[in-house]
Design a protein around this motif. Sequence first.
Motif, mmCIF file in Angstrom:
data_model
loop_
_atom_site.group_PDB
_atom_site.id
_atom_site.type_symbol
_atom_site.label_atom_id
_atom_site.label_comp_id
_atom_site.label_asym_id
_atom_site.label_seq_id
_atom_site.Cartn_x
_atom_site.Cartn_y
_atom_site.Cartn_z
ATOM 1 N N ARG A 81 0.864 -1.185 0.000
ATOM 2 C CA ARG A 81 0.000 0.000 0.000
ATOM 3 C C ARG A 81 0.895 1.228 0.000
ATOM 4 O O ARG A 81 1.806 1.349 0.819
ATOM 5 N N THR A 82 0.641 2.160 -0.912
ATOM 6 C CA THR A 82 1.458 3.364 -1.028
ATOM 7 C C THR A 82 0.877 4.485 -0.167
ATOM 8 O O THR A 82 -0.332 4.737 -0.194
ATOM 9 N N GLU A 133 6.719 -3.238 22.749
ATOM 10 C CA GLU A 133 8.024 -2.829 22.223
ATOM 11 C C GLU A 133 7.984 -2.409 20.756
ATOM 12 O O GLU A 133 8.794 -2.855 19.950
ATOM 13 N N MET A 134 7.054 -1.539 20.424
ATOM 14 C CA MET A 134 6.969 -1.034 19.058
ATOM 15 C C MET A 134 8.099 -0.023 18.862
ATOM 16 O O MET A 134 8.262 0.895 19.662
ATOM 17 N N ARG A 135 8.875 -0.223 17.800
ATOM 18 C CA ARG A 135 10.005 0.670 17.515
ATOM 19 C C ARG A 135 9.847 1.261 16.119
ATOM 20 O O ARG A 135 9.585 0.534 15.154
ATOM 21 N N PHE A 136 10.037 2.558 16.045
ATOM 22 C CA PHE A 136 9.948 3.281 14.781
ATOM 23 C C PHE A 136 11.373 3.447 14.269
ATOM 24 O O PHE A 136 12.147 4.249 14.786
ATOM 25 N N ARG A 137 11.745 2.656 13.257
ATOM 26 C CA ARG A 137 13.129 2.546 12.808
ATOM 27 C C ARG A 137 13.543 3.585 11.768
ATOM 28 O O ARG A 137 14.679 4.020 11.738
ATOM 29 N N ARG A 138 12.658 3.931 10.853
ATOM 30 C CA ARG A 138 12.986 4.901 9.806
ATOM 31 C C ARG A 138 11.732 5.647 9.397
ATOM 32 O O ARG A 138 10.636 5.158 9.565
ATOM 33 N N PRO A 139 11.920 6.824 8.827
ATOM 34 C CA PRO A 139 10.759 7.607 8.408
ATOM 35 C C PRO A 139 10.081 7.011 7.182
ATOM 36 O O PRO A 139 10.708 6.310 6.387
ATOM 37 N N VAL A 140 8.813 7.312 7.064
ATOM 38 C CA VAL A 140 8.035 6.938 5.886
ATOM 39 C C VAL A 140 7.711 8.228 5.151
ATOM 40 O O VAL A 140 7.138 9.162 5.716
ATOM 41 N N THR A 182 5.881 2.652 -0.425
ATOM 42 C CA THR A 182 4.927 1.545 -0.445
ATOM 43 C C THR A 182 5.295 0.591 0.680
ATOM 44 O O THR A 182 6.436 0.148 0.785
ATOM 45 N N LEU A 183 4.301 0.296 1.516
ATOM 46 C CA LEU A 183 4.519 -0.500 2.726
ATOM 47 C C LEU A 183 3.866 -1.872 2.612
ATOM 48 O O LEU A 183 2.844 -2.042 1.952
ATOM 49 N N ARG A 184 4.490 -2.834 3.280
ATOM 50 C CA ARG A 184 3.946 -4.175 3.478
ATOM 51 C C ARG A 184 4.158 -4.539 4.939
ATOM 52 O O ARG A 184 5.055 -4.004 5.586
ATOM 53 N N VAL A 185 3.363 -5.466 5.432
ATOM 54 C CA VAL A 185 3.533 -5.976 6.796
ATOM 55 C C VAL A 185 3.911 -7.445 6.715
ATOM 56 O O VAL A 185 3.307 -8.215 5.971
ATOM 57 N N VAL A 187 7.617 -2.896 6.396
ATOM 58 C CA VAL A 187 8.765 -2.649 5.522
ATOM 59 C C VAL A 187 8.341 -1.788 4.342
ATOM 60 O O VAL A 187 7.184 -1.816 3.912
ATOM 61 N N ASN A 188 9.307 -1.016 3.825
ATOM 62 C CA ASN A 188 9.031 -0.183 2.657
ATOM 63 C C ASN A 188 9.410 -0.915 1.370
ATOM 64 O O ASN A 188 9.799 -2.090 1.400
ATOM 65 N N GLN A 189 9.339 -0.215 0.260
ATOM 66 C CA GLN A 189 9.592 -0.818 -1.057
ATOM 67 C C GLN A 189 11.040 -1.270 -1.230
ATOM 68 O O GLN A 189 11.334 -2.077 -2.108
#
Length: 146
Positions: free
Chosen positions: A19-20, A88-95, A100-103, A126-128
Amino acid sequence: MPYSFEDFQIGSTFTSPGRTVTEADIVFFSYLSGEWSPLHTDIEYASKTQFKGRIAQGMLILAIASGLIFRTGVLDPPYLKALYSIEEMRFRRPVMIGDTLRVRLEVSSKSDRGSDGVVGFKMQVVNQRDEIVIEGTINLLYAKKH
């Protein structure tokens, strides 16, 4: 296929479709949440930050992840009872707009509770480029078949 507590096996994996993220997503989420940080909504301000542009709100990405998880089938009725916890949700990099994301989910634990049970999933968004943007654990409460 609806999944009951018994259907999950430790190590089983699920991957969502992509999903973008759009500018409209960010604007609508700002309206919905009331979170109007210039990092998300002001092109001039955001261009002068370490990100060099507007980024999506972290909570928006979790909301998008929830929708993507639904598309894997693990949230189909009638066995899913509730979101039990997030750990323990961690935000690793900006979107960024246009990513486009997938889980990806992996069953990491199961806890029997009598007539139902809790299934733990290691979650990665994860991103594209297959870079992890968010990771953590979600636990869902499921009914048993019997």
